[in-house]
Design an enzyme around this catalytic site. Structure first.
Site, PDB file in Angstrom:
ATOM      1  CG  LEU A  79      42.579  41.310  41.544  1.00  0.00           C
ATOM      2  CD1 LEU A  79      43.700  42.238  41.997  1.00  0.00           C
ATOM      3  CD2 LEU A  79      42.705  41.037  40.046  1.00  0.00           C
ATOM      4  CG  ASP A  80      43.870  34.458  41.044  1.00  0.00           C
ATOM      5  OD1 ASP A  80      45.010  34.414  41.544  1.00  0.00           O
ATOM      6  OD2 ASP A  80      43.677  34.666  39.829  1.00  0.00           O
ATOM      7  CB  ALA A  81      44.787  33.745  46.794  1.00  0.00           C
ATOM      8  CG  ASP A  82      48.390  31.980  43.788  1.00  0.00           C
ATOM      9  OD1 ASP A  82      48.767  32.203  44.955  1.00  0.00           O
ATOM     10  OD2 ASP A  82      48.116  30.850  43.357  1.00  0.00           O
ATOM     11  CB  THR A  83      46.014  37.739  40.649  1.00  0.00           C
ATOM     12  OG1 THR A  83      45.988  36.575  39.821  1.00  0.00           O
ATOM     13  CG2 THR A  83      46.144  38.968  39.761  1.00  0.00           C
TER      14      THR A  83
END
Length: 293
Positions: free
Chosen positions: A156-160
């Site tokens: 999951l990307d950092a902002d998710t």
């Protein structure tokens, strides 16, 4: 003179019917005579002292007590390597045997670990980070220090934020990430603009063109609309980087916040950000089923 009853009037005794197979002789049956198919094609029997008894393996896996496990075996509810087992005391190798109860696969290897993490926003989906940023590895550091070799299933990307699975079961992890098994992921996204469910949903289901090829969703639903924003649910089995953010931006609704709530049959539920939980036996069995293991 009254004659006595004639013997011929007595009803003859019925002949005893033979219900079992007729034995031609006492010789050893031929190879294909009275074949017990299940015993021939079932799990390989291990010598005394090798492996572990099936009921003990089931008890260690948390399925039931040994006594109840024996009842389950008697009832024909247990399979080993694809065949129903009714023999008590069968010894199996937990390292290689595939055991199912009521059709659901059971994890029988002690060292295998299956965890669900609610990854917080701002954390990296890595086991370590050269820049010192908070990462998934920090959350499981104690387990890794204790000798557990864990890795995350996908990213999951950092902002998710949201559901990220961790395990040391390489076969399962590989299949969960491989696109051919089409394991679905469910996301809740807060996007800019008031989304028209029919128009946007149709475009996303038919597919949009991205810079690395076409992409489409399996299901799309608008949950809330108001004040210039919308909450939408997206279900897809794509695994490309930032795929949800990119397809929603492509239809004119950039993402403000994104949470993954499901990976296949596993749900995030009300698990708090930054916390881990051990997957239950039924959940693991459903994951195996989802990827045909």
């Amino acid at each position: 003179m009254t004659p006595t009853t004639a013997p011929s009037r007595k009803k003859p005794k019925p002949e005893k019917k033979v219900t079992g197979p007729v034995l031609i002789s006492n010789a050893k049956p031929a190879r294909h005579q009275h074949v017990d198919v299940e015993s021939q094609t079932g799990p390989k029997k291990m010598a005394w002292g090798e492996g572990e008894r099936l009921q003990k393996v089931l008890a260690k896996a948390g399925v039931a007590s040994r006594r109840v496990a024996e009842d389950m075996i008697d009832a024909g509810r247990v399979e080993v390597d694809g065949k129903v087992v009714k023999e008590q005391g069968l010894r199996i190798d937990p390292e290689t045997a595939i055991v199912r109860v009521d059709g659901v696969r059971v994890v029988v290897r002690d060292e295998q670990v299956y965890l669900a993490l609610n990854k917080p926003k701002g954390w990296q989906s890595t086991m370590s980070d050269e820049m010192g940023r908070p990462c998934v590895g920090d959350i499981v550091a104690e387990r890794v220090a204790a000798g557990q070799r864990l890795f995350h299933v996908g990213r999951l990307d950092a902002d998710t934020e949201g559901l990220l699975l961790l395990t040391n079961d390489g076969d399962l992890a590989h299949r969960l990430m491989h696109p051919s098994f089409e394991v679905s992921k469910t996301y809740l996204a807060t996007v800019n603009g008031e989304v028209n469910n029919r128009d946007v949903g149709k475009r996303l289901k038919e597919g949009v063109e991205l810079d690395d090829g076409p992409a489409k969703v399996d299901k799309f639903q608008v949950l809330e609309v108001g004040q210039g924003k919308s909450l939408v649910k997206v279900i897809l089995h794509e695994g490309r980087k930032h795929i949800v953010r990119r397809i929603l931006a492509e239809v004119g609704h950039p993402v403000n916040a994104l949470v993954r709530t499901h990976v296949g049959p596993i749900a995030l539920g009300d698990q708090r950000p930054g916390t881990l939980r051990v997957l239950g036996r039924d959940e693991i069995g459903k994951l195996y089923e989802a990827v045909s293991l």
